[in-house]
Write a protein that holds these residues in place. Sequence first.
Motif, PDB file in Angstrom:
ATOM      1  N   UNK A  79       0.817  -1.218   0.000  1.00 39.33           N
ATOM      2  CA  UNK A  79       0.000   0.000   0.000  1.00 39.33           C
ATOM      3  C   UNK A  79       0.852   1.270   0.000  1.00 39.33           C
ATOM      4  N   UNK A  80       1.973   1.231   0.724  1.00 37.70           N
ATOM      5  CA  UNK A  80       2.817   2.425   0.808  1.00 37.70           C
ATOM      6  C   UNK A  80       3.428   2.767  -0.543  1.00 37.70           C
ATOM      7  N   UNK A  81       3.889   1.760  -1.264  1.00 39.69           N
ATOM      8  CA  UNK A  81       4.469   1.981  -2.592  1.00 39.69           C
ATOM      9  C   UNK A  81       3.409   2.509  -3.554  1.00 39.69           C
ATOM     10  N   UNK A  82       2.239   1.891  -3.509  1.00 37.84           N
ATOM     11  CA  UNK A  82       1.129   2.326  -4.358  1.00 37.84           C
ATOM     12  C   UNK A  82       0.747   3.771  -4.065  1.00 37.84           C
ATOM     13  N   UNK A  83       0.591   4.090  -2.783  1.00 35.25           N
ATOM     14  CA  UNK A  83       0.161   5.431  -2.394  1.00 35.25           C
ATOM     15  C   UNK A  83       1.206   6.480  -2.754  1.00 35.25           C
ATOM     16  N   UNK A  84       2.485   6.139  -2.592  1.00 40.57           N
ATOM     17  CA  UNK A  84       3.534   7.112  -2.888  1.00 40.57           C
ATOM     18  C   UNK A  84       3.476   7.578  -4.345  1.00 40.57           C
ATOM     19  N   UNK A  85       3.267   6.644  -5.259  1.00 37.94           N
ATOM     20  CA  UNK A  85       3.230   6.992  -6.680  1.00 37.94           C
ATOM     21  C   UNK A  85       2.137   8.024  -6.958  1.00 37.94           C
ATOM     22  N   UNK A  86       0.972   7.830  -6.370  1.00 41.81           N
ATOM     23  CA  UNK A  86      -0.142   8.754  -6.612  1.00 41.81           C
ATOM     24  C   UNK A  86       0.006  10.040  -5.797  1.00 41.81           C
ATOM     25  N   UNK A  87       0.569   9.929  -4.599  1.00 43.31           N
ATOM     26  CA  UNK A  87       0.762  11.118  -3.766  1.00 43.31           C
ATOM     27  C   UNK A  87       1.761  12.090  -4.386  1.00 43.31           C
ATOM     28  N   UNK A  88       2.763  11.560  -5.098  1.00 41.92           N
ATOM     29  CA  UNK A  88       3.798  12.404  -5.691  1.00 41.92           C
ATOM     30  C   UNK A  88       3.412  12.881  -7.084  1.00 41.92           C
ATOM     31  N   UNK A  89       2.816  12.013  -7.893  1.00 43.64           N
ATOM     32  CA  UNK A  89       2.665  12.318  -9.318  1.00 43.64           C
ATOM     33  C   UNK A  89       1.249  12.644  -9.774  1.00 43.64           C
ATOM     34  N   UNK A 128       4.112  -1.514 -11.567  1.00 48.20           N
ATOM     35  CA  UNK A 128       2.658  -1.387 -11.618  1.00 48.20           C
ATOM     36  C   UNK A 128       2.165  -0.088 -10.974  1.00 48.20           C
ATOM     37  N   UNK A 129       2.715   0.306  -9.829  1.00 49.79           N
ATOM     38  CA  UNK A 129       2.266   1.536  -9.174  1.00 49.79           C
ATOM     39  C   UNK A 129       2.685   2.757  -9.978  1.00 49.79           C
ATOM     40  N   UNK A 130       3.942   2.776 -10.371  1.00 47.91           N
ATOM     41  CA  UNK A 130       4.460   3.886 -11.164  1.00 47.91           C
ATOM     42  C   UNK A 130       3.697   4.004 -12.492  1.00 47.91           C
ATOM     43  N   UNK A 131       3.527   2.890 -13.184  1.00 49.89           N
ATOM     44  CA  UNK A 131       2.833   2.897 -14.462  1.00 49.89           C
ATOM     45  C   UNK A 131       1.392   3.352 -14.333  1.00 49.89           C
ATOM     46  N   UNK A 132       0.717   2.912 -13.279  1.00 46.66           N
ATOM     47  CA  UNK A 132      -0.672   3.315 -13.066  1.00 46.66           C
ATOM     48  C   UNK A 132      -0.769   4.820 -12.825  1.00 46.66           C
ATOM     49  N   UNK A 133       0.170   5.357 -12.048  1.00 44.84           N
ATOM     50  CA  UNK A 133       0.162   6.795 -11.781  1.00 44.84           C
ATOM     51  C   UNK A 133       0.453   7.590 -13.053  1.00 44.84           C
ATOM     52  N   UNK A 134       1.363   7.090 -13.867  1.00 48.21           N
ATOM     53  CA  UNK A 134       1.668   7.782 -15.121  1.00 48.21           C
ATOM     54  C   UNK A 134       0.481   7.695 -16.089  1.00 48.21           C
ATOM     55  N   UNK A 135      -0.218   6.562 -16.108  1.00 44.92           N
ATOM     56  CA  UNK A 135      -1.435   6.475 -16.916  1.00 44.92           C
ATOM     57  C   UNK A 135      -2.480   7.475 -16.411  1.00 44.92           C
TER      58      UNK A 135
END
Length: 226
Positions: A79-89, A128-135
């Motif tokens: 969850x932390x990795x997932x949340x970080x991607x969206x919290x930053x980008x 997956x987290x980074x890619x989802x945030x970039x999408x």
Amino acid sequence: MHKRLDGKRVLITQANDYMGPAISELFSEHGAEVIADTRDLTQAGAVESLIEAVGDIDVLVANLAASAHLGLSVTETDDATWAQAFDVMVHPLHRLFRSVLPQMYQREHGKIVVIGSATGLKALEGVVAYGAARHAQVGYVRAAGIEAARHNVQINLIAQNFVENPAYFPPEFTETDAFKQLLATHVPLGRLATAQEDALFALFLASDESDFFVGQAIPFSGGWVQ
């Protein structure tokens, strides 16, 4: 030299990271008053206080980047990795748009350039987290771009990959045989783009020369995305 941003006030976020230094330098050379911000925009109220302090701007360069956490499978992405991607980008992107668009709408003129990623257009395993945030950035720019165009404000995104920068392509990686094989296999052009090439593309999108581009996520990846 023709100064393509002469007299323009430009805000660049995360200005010390990712593409920030190259864009700051080039935009300054082209006459812009560059406000190079380095604050953490994930904090509550940070975006709003930034825009209040900066005042009216002609161009926003939303340079938002986080670790890609390479090699993590879906089941390994916590969850932390997932949340970080969206919290930053992602979340700061909306707050930035929400804060700067009213002034641009009032003047009926402005540019927003988002420094995104080609992984927002082409899926890449293990991020997956980074890619989802970039999408999510791409989808947001497409939707917001339509709205903004009606006010003569142009919003576009550079969907980049394989561009020189120390965060994603440090020398200890790019000098390896594995990386050279990666380039040969996946990048038809067979090389990294320079930071200068990327900054020049951002300059075009920030200038009055790009008025007919609306809500575009434009690949800049040497052929990795076509």
